[in-house]
Design a protein around this motif. Structure first.
Motif, PDB file in Angstrom:
ATOM      1  N   ALA A 125       0.830  -1.208   0.000  1.00 43.62           N
ATOM      2  CA  ALA A 125       0.000   0.000   0.000  1.00 43.62           C
ATOM      3  C   ALA A 125       0.866   1.260   0.000  1.00 43.62           C
ATOM      4  N   GLU A 126       1.935   1.255   0.774  1.00 43.62           N
ATOM      5  CA  GLU A 126       2.845   2.414   0.796  1.00 43.62           C
ATOM      6  C   GLU A 126       3.468   2.636  -0.580  1.00 43.62           C
ATOM      7  N   GLN A 127       3.860   1.565  -1.239  1.00 38.89           N
ATOM      8  CA  GLN A 127       4.490   1.683  -2.553  1.00 38.89           C
ATOM      9  C   GLN A 127       3.501   2.217  -3.590  1.00 38.89           C
ATOM     10  N   LEU A 128       2.261   1.778  -3.523  1.00 36.14           N
ATOM     11  CA  LEU A 128       1.255   2.278  -4.456  1.00 36.14           C
ATOM     12  C   LEU A 128       0.970   3.756  -4.215  1.00 36.14           C
ATOM     13  N   ARG A 129       0.841   4.142  -2.956  1.00 33.13           N
ATOM     14  CA  ARG A 129       0.567   5.553  -2.645  1.00 33.13           C
ATOM     15  C   ARG A 129       1.691   6.448  -3.143  1.00 33.13           C
ATOM     16  N   ALA A 130       2.934   5.927  -3.100  1.00 27.59           N
ATOM     17  CA  ALA A 130       4.070   6.721  -3.580  1.00 27.59           C
ATOM     18  C   ALA A 130       3.958   7.026  -5.067  1.00 27.59           C
ATOM     19  N   GLN A 131       3.163   6.227  -5.789  1.00 26.48           N
ATOM     20  CA  GLN A 131       2.953   6.446  -7.232  1.00 26.48           C
ATOM     21  C   GLN A 131       1.591   7.075  -7.520  1.00 26.48           C
ATOM     22  N   GLY A 132       0.932   7.582  -6.473  1.00 20.42           N
ATOM     23  CA  GLY A 132      -0.343   8.264  -6.663  1.00 20.42           C
ATOM     24  C   GLY A 132      -1.546   7.338  -6.710  1.00 20.42           C
ATOM     25  N   ILE A 133      -1.368   6.062  -6.430  1.00 22.82           N
ATOM     26  CA  ILE A 133      -2.480   5.109  -6.427  1.00 22.82           C
ATOM     27  C   ILE A 133      -2.937   4.925  -4.983  1.00 22.82           C
ATOM     28  N   GLN A 134      -4.143   5.343  -4.686  1.00 22.94           N
ATOM     29  CA  GLN A 134      -4.636   5.198  -3.329  1.00 22.94           C
ATOM     30  C   GLN A 134      -4.843   3.720  -3.008  1.00 22.94           C
ATOM     31  N   ALA A 135      -4.542   3.358  -1.764  1.00 21.98           N
ATOM     32  CA  ALA A 135      -4.662   1.960  -1.359  1.00 21.98           C
ATOM     33  C   ALA A 135      -5.092   1.885   0.094  1.00 21.98           C
ATOM     34  N   THR A 136      -5.999   0.964   0.380  1.00 19.98           N
ATOM     35  CA  THR A 136      -6.508   0.749   1.735  1.00 19.98           C
ATOM     36  C   THR A 136      -6.293  -0.705   2.119  1.00 19.98           C
ATOM     37  N   VAL A 137      -5.741  -0.944   3.301  1.00 20.59           N
ATOM     38  CA  VAL A 137      -5.510  -2.305   3.791  1.00 20.59           C
ATOM     39  C   VAL A 137      -6.652  -2.699   4.731  1.00 20.59           C
ATOM     40  N   VAL A 138      -7.237  -3.872   4.478  1.00 18.04           N
ATOM     41  CA  VAL A 138      -8.260  -4.424   5.371  1.00 18.04           C
ATOM     42  C   VAL A 138      -7.757  -5.768   5.891  1.00 18.04           C
ATOM     43  N   THR A 139      -8.142  -6.099   7.133  1.00 15.32           N
ATOM     44  CA  THR A 139      -7.634  -7.323   7.757  1.00 15.32           C
ATOM     45  C   THR A 139      -8.784  -8.147   8.344  1.00 15.32           C
TER      46      THR A 139
END
Length: 585
Positions: free
Chosen positions: A423-437
């Motif tokens: 998720a951190e790597q995607l956000r660094a490229q402008g792609i929003q990401a949410t982690v669910v568990t």
């Protein structure tokens, strides 16, 4: 499972009082007077009964003891469930020294294809004395139960072979089983491992996904569960006296979960006889400092970790988006996040079916399929081609941001670490990401196994990416079909079988996958065709094969790594430990 009991002192006192009252009220003559012996009479002494020797035990240190012990469920795929299955669950075939499957003659008299039948049929003859620890026979009903569950339940490890079975029939009072397949199936020897006690589970009030959360209600192996205390991090097993095979050499096994530093200290002091855990680089140095006190063996596990990019999810249906996601990832950092520098980091995965330690493994990843490091230009090109535009640091299409949901089971810290790093790597490229568990049962048994096009809240369509285990060590064609085949429909009805966790189904590829299952086309040829599509369409990113370190002190005898992927607990009946400090009751 049972606890040792001591008779309460109050009950003993009451029994003695009642005995005295009965004696006082009877007409029996008084007891004779005992006179003192003459001085020259020989002296007599009463010897005390011999002390009961302390039980012989083997104490095994482990990383953690997770709840959920179903070895057939993706949610429960852990070192704990594998160890307990090796100790207590019977299997028709087990790995030989060369890794090939050989008949377990402790359980079976024979298992062979029946010649001259119209349908492909396998006959299994079970040893008459084979029984569960509660006295019930191991019989055809256990084969039927496993077949019914693994063909239809969601989130199971390898369902493909079981879905080829048309019927399981009982013969000879349940000690002969005839299994009829809809077509030839060369991988039949991989079926019916880790049989479960159907007579106790079939009508259990809890469903398949949770019925084995607390252990096994009966054992068909050399050990049986005595106590499970996950809060204390301890499982105690004792010799199964009803086991019809060679009895275990030790009286009990103790699995004890502590952190790495205390694992090493317990090995140094002798509080643990052995340990099986994921040692990081610092722990490996500490283990090596123990010198000749312990033997160290690296142990690959039958699990490959992967990041699924689900083609039928709402956010990832466009292959260009999936390609952009792979271009945004740093796979080496994902591996580091999941392994923490442990031995698994030395087993990077570059194939979609086989695991790195399998004999037939070869990398199938085409050059450039996944960039060695994040590639911002490639991300921008692919997302632009997919109709997105960058605005205020985010990627938008039709005014909506690209926001991907990454799921990981909350029981496993390493899975969550991979998801959060991605998720951190995607956000660094402008792609929003949410982690669910969600729980593992929810994720693999519900969310990922449902129709990917479902619109219900929390359903499969809402999970775009998932961190998941991919089983290894089985029949390759069956593993491929289980991981990437279309679900199909149950015979005699219109109910579809559960989807695979990847949410992938290619109707043009399906005939090839089925031809591999039946042996009409060699696995290598099927793999070349199917895996090329999986890489091209960016369906999954293989990461690494799980692995552990086995550390064994010199005073315990009989410990071996185990054949194939069976692991050291498959040899536990031959372990001989030392006398315990107490009887454990």
């Amino acid at each position: 499972m049972f606890q040792g009991r001591r008779r309460p002192w109050a009950a003993v006192s009451l029994f003695a009082t009642a005995t005295c009252l009965l004696a006082a009220c009877s007409n029996a003559p008084p007891p004779p007077v005992v006179s003192e012996p003459p001085p020259d009479a020989p002296s007599t002494t009463t010897s005390a009964p011999p002390e009961q020797p302390m039980p012989v035990e083997v104490v095994v240190g482990v990383d953690e003891l997770e709840g959920g012990f179903n070895p057939h469920a993706l949610a429960d795929m852990s070192p704990t469930s594998s160890a307990l299955a090796d100790l207590m669950l019977p299997s028709v075939f087990r790995p030989a020294e060369d890794g090939s499957l050989q008949l377990d003659t402790t359980l079976m008299e024979s298992a062979e294809v029946v010649p001259g039948t119209d349908d492909f049929t396998v006959r299994y003859d079970i040893q008459r004395q084979a029984s569960w620890s509660d006295g019930a026979p191991i019989a055809a009903e256990d084969f039927v139960y496993l077949w019914e569950q693994l063909r239809s339940q969601p989130g199971v490890a390898e369902p493909a072979g079981y879905r080829l079975i048309e019927d399981v029939a009982s013969r000879r009072g349940g000690k002969t089983v005839e299994v009829t397949f809809e077509r030839p199936y060369p991988g039949w020897r991989t079926l019916f491992d880790n049989l479960l006690p159907a007579h106790l589970l079939r009508d259990a009030p809890r469903g398949w996904s949770t019925v084995l959360d607390d252990g096994y209600p009966a054992s068909g192996g050399p050990f049986a569960i005595r106590q499970v205390d996950l809060d204390r991090g301890e499982i105690v097993l004792e010799r199964n006296d009803r086991f019809w095979g060679e009895p275990a050499r030790s009286d009990r096994l103790v699995l004890r979960a502590v952190d790495n530093a205390r694992q090493v200290e317990a090995l140094r002091s002798g509080d643990s006889h052995m340990a099986l855990f994921g040692a990081d680089a610092a722990t490996m140095r500490s283990l090596e400092e123990l010198g000749d006190t312990v033997d160290l063996i690296n142990m690959p596990r039958p699990v490959t970790m992967e990041l699924l990019l689900r083609p039928d999810s709402r956010g990832m249906s466009d292959p260009g988006v999936r390609g952009a996601v792979t271009a945004a990832l740093d796979r080496n950092r994902l591996v580091e996040a999941g392994t923490g520098g442990r031995p698994a980091g030395q087993l990077p995965a570059h194939a979609q079916v086989l695991s790195p330690s399998e004999e037939a493994y070869r990398p199938t990843e085409p050059p450039g399929a996944i960039p060695p490091a994040p590639d911002p230009q490639r991300v921008e090109r692919l997302l632009t081609e997919a109709g997105y535009e960058r605005s205020a640091g985010a990627w938008l299409r039709d005014g909506r941001p690209l926001n991907l949901v990454i799921a990981a089971p909350f029981e496993h810290e390493s899975y969550i670490a991979i998801a959060e790093t991605a998720a951190e790597q995607l956000r660094a490229q402008g792609i929003q990401a949410t982690v669910v568990t969600p729980t593992g049962d929810q994720l693999f048994g519900d969310m990922l196994a449902a129709d990917p096009r479902s619109t219900g809240t929390g359903g499969a369509g809402s999970v775009d990416m998932a961190v998941a285990p991919r089983p290894a060590g089985g029949d390759p064609a069956s593993m491929l079909a289980s991981a990437y085949g279309c679900p199909g429909v149950s015979p005699g009805g219109e109910t579809p079988f559960p989807y695979n966790a990847a949410g992938f189904c290619d109707r043009l590829l399906q005939p090839t996958i089925e031809a591999g299952l039946s042996g009409e086309v060699p696995f290598d040829k099927v793999s070349d065709e199917v895996e090329s599509v999986l890489w091209r369409d960016a369906v999954a990113v293989p990461l690494y094969q799980q692995a552990q370190v086995l550390a064994v002190r010199k005073e315990v005898e009989g410990v071996r790594p185990g054949n194939g992927f069976a692991g050291p607990f498959s040899t536990a009946a031959q372990w001989l430990g030392t006398h315990a400090d107490d009887d454990g009751y």
